[in-house]
Scaffold this active site. Sequence first.
Site, PDB file in Angstrom:
ATOM      1  N   ASP A  33       1.404  -1.165   0.449  1.00 38.29           N
ATOM      2  CA  ASP A  33      -0.021   0.431   0.206  1.00 38.29           C
ATOM      3  C   ASP A  33       0.605   1.113   0.101  1.00 38.29           C
ATOM      4  OD1 ASP A  33      -3.463   0.668   1.311  1.00 38.29           O
ATOM      5  OD2 ASP A  33      -2.080   1.909   1.565  1.00 38.29           O
ATOM      6  N   ASP A 133      -3.721   2.743  -5.064  1.00 39.13           N
ATOM      7  CA  ASP A 133      -2.344   2.419  -4.170  1.00 39.13           C
ATOM      8  C   ASP A 133      -2.689   1.329  -3.755  1.00 39.13           C
ATOM      9  OD1 ASP A 133      -3.824   2.776  -1.526  1.00 39.13           O
ATOM     10  OD2 ASP A 133      -2.472   3.834  -1.309  1.00 39.13           O
ATOM     11  N   GLU A 134      -3.114   0.189  -3.592  1.00 43.25           N
ATOM     12  CA  GLU A 134      -2.581  -0.833  -2.994  1.00 43.25           C
ATOM     13  C   GLU A 134      -3.272  -2.745  -3.534  1.00 43.25           C
ATOM     14  OE1 GLU A 134      -6.167  -2.170  -0.873  1.00 43.25           O
ATOM     15  OE2 GLU A 134      -6.029   0.098  -0.517  1.00 43.25           O
TER      16      GLU A 134
HETATM   17  N1  DCP Z   1      -8.995   8.363  -1.149  1.00 46.61           N
HETATM   18  C1  DCP Z   1     -10.018   8.608  -1.049  1.00 46.61           C
HETATM   19  N2  DCP Z   1     -10.488   9.399  -0.788  1.00 46.61           N
HETATM   20  C2  DCP Z   1     -10.879   8.178   0.949  1.00 46.61           C
HETATM   21  C3  DCP Z   1     -10.355   7.847   1.094  1.00 46.61           C
HETATM   22  C4  DCP Z   1      -8.918   7.659   0.030  1.00 46.61           C
HETATM   23  O1  DCP Z   1      -9.887  10.040  -1.916  1.00 46.61           O
HETATM   24  N3  DCP Z   1     -12.201   8.796   1.525  1.00 46.61           N
HETATM   25  C5  DCP Z   1      -7.832   7.776  -2.774  1.00 46.61           C
HETATM   26  C6  DCP Z   1      -7.042   9.212  -1.869  1.00 46.61           C
HETATM   27  C7  DCP Z   1      -5.187   8.378  -1.963  1.00 46.61           C
HETATM   28  C8  DCP Z   1      -5.992   7.057  -1.676  1.00 46.61           C
HETATM   29  O2  DCP Z   1      -7.019   7.510  -2.175  1.00 46.61           O
HETATM   30  O3  DCP Z   1      -3.907   8.963  -1.156  1.00 46.61           O
HETATM   31  C9  DCP Z   1      -5.300   5.964  -0.985  1.00 46.61           C
HETATM   32  O4  DCP Z   1      -6.095   5.495   0.300  1.00 46.61           O
HETATM   33  P1  DCP Z   1      -5.697   5.536   1.151  1.00 46.61           P
HETATM   34  O5  DCP Z   1      -6.500   4.588   2.271  1.00 46.61           O
HETATM   35  O6  DCP Z   1      -5.070   4.588   1.122  1.00 46.61           O
HETATM   36  O7  DCP Z   1      -5.235   6.255   2.058  1.00 46.61           O
HETATM   37  P2  DCP Z   1      -3.556   7.050   1.741  1.00 46.61           P
HETATM   38  O8  DCP Z   1      -2.651   6.015   0.665  1.00 46.61           O
HETATM   39  O9  DCP Z   1      -3.347   8.802   1.471  1.00 46.61           O
HETATM   40  O10 DCP Z   1      -3.004   7.648   3.115  1.00 46.61           O
HETATM   41  P3  DCP Z   1      -2.232   5.659   4.399  1.00 46.61           P
HETATM   42  O11 DCP Z   1      -0.612   5.663   3.648  1.00 46.61           O
HETATM   43  O12 DCP Z   1      -2.944   5.445   5.241  1.00 46.61           O
HETATM   44  O13 DCP Z   1      -2.313   4.733   3.419  1.00 46.61           O
HETATM   45 CA    CA Z   2      -2.104   4.230   0.895  1.00 48.57          CA
HETATM   46 CA    CA Z   3      -4.971   1.760   0.169  1.00 50.76          CA
END
Ligand code: DCP
Ligand code: CA
Ligand code: CA
Length: 390
Positions: A33, A133-134
């Site tokens: 991720d 992203d995963e």
């Molecule tokens: N995303 C979004 N709205 C949300 C959750 C996520 O638009 N409610 C988008 C933005 C994030 C991407 O999806 O960058 C990936 O979500 P993740 O849950 O993996 O969160 P992040 O990558 O931002 O943070 P982490 O470092 O906790 O994985």
């Molecule tokens: Ca992420």
């Molecule tokens: Ca993710």
Amino acid sequence: MDEIQDHTSRFQNPLNSEPRGIQFLPRVVGHIDLDYFYAQVEEVENPSLKGRPVVVCVFPGRTEDSGVVSTANYKAREHGVHSGMPIVQAKKRLEGHDPEVIRMDHRKYEVISNRIMEQLEQMVDVLEPTGIDEAFFDITESTGGDYGRARSSAESVQAVIMKGENLSCSVGIGRSKVVAKLGSDMAKPGGITVVSPEATESFLAPLDTSKLYGVGPKTTSALEDMGIRTVGELAKTSPTELERRFGRKFGVYLLAAATGTDPDPVVAGLEPTQFSRIVTLRRDTNDPKEVTDQLSDGMRYIHVKLASSGKSFKTVTAIGILTDLSTKTKSKTFENAVSNPALIRDTASELFDELSRTVGKEFRRAGVRVSGLQGAEDQTSLSEFLHQAR
Ligand code: DCP
Ligand code: CA
Ligand code: CA
């Protein structure tokens, strides 16, 4: 291939049937991720943002402030900003901290995501992307079920994404999807969690049930009503009790998840574009025969991948990583797609002959790649190929 879930003994046959000449390796599942993905992409694009709170937003309404936070970097999260929060609120929390609020550019993140997934696909046995992203991946075969080698694979995955895109990610390795996913969550940001089969039970036991993949607030509170708060407690609950409360399917899943024995396989989600194998040679050498001999397992692996996916290839590439760690490649492309394993070997050996003459240094690592993959239906028969090639 069937794989055992209880990995206390390496080559146990789970069905207690006759051995079929297949090794039952401990399953090695990974989850990757990317860290604060959208915001990290923005930081990479504009390094002056580093160290400041960065908030990526969706603006669905007419005014800037009517939107919500898509994601935020960790600096912004320190102030309590998180995905889904109204922009107005995020801005309030970041007042006086020099925040940068950026409009989400989904197309941009998607292009980067696709590039990463394509690279990952080359590094693992099976890749199953599950979001922008995963992805889950399986590396049972390529690691031979060895969790030490699995850690090295996770390190390579991180290094490749860092080198290619400048992005950090977190990786979890375990014997099931649930364990792997927990591992990547706990490794955030930028870490690796390897949970060996033997350590799985003690790793899971103290966690809150809400940490398990697929266990949301509703299930958590239903479990609490039953007096179950930790995964360890859940693991000890009787299956009938769980099935009575959650139905057969979900009840069975909960128990499997709690014991790290959820059997769900990693399923390929991308059409492969190439297959490759790289090995570290037993000693540095400039002898092409020595190199191709040591690549014979790798080439067999490529052939198995081709055969099982019904693909043929147009291009063979010899990859040499020299003692100074520079990489040299040489390719040959056929006019029509072919699938004969002997052609991989003969072409690779031809290409390594040429490479060894031109590079003037010894090889430390070497690899073979086939690309220009086509489905079985576009394939030219070998006799046709030979006819054209000679
Ligand atoms: N995303 C979004 N709205 C949300 C959750 C996520 O638009 N409610 C988008 C933005 C994030 C991407 O999806 O960058 C990936 O979500 P993740 O849950 O993996 O969160 P992040 O990558 O931002 O943070 P982490 O470092 O906790 O994985
Ligand atoms: Ca992420
Ligand atoms: Ca993710």
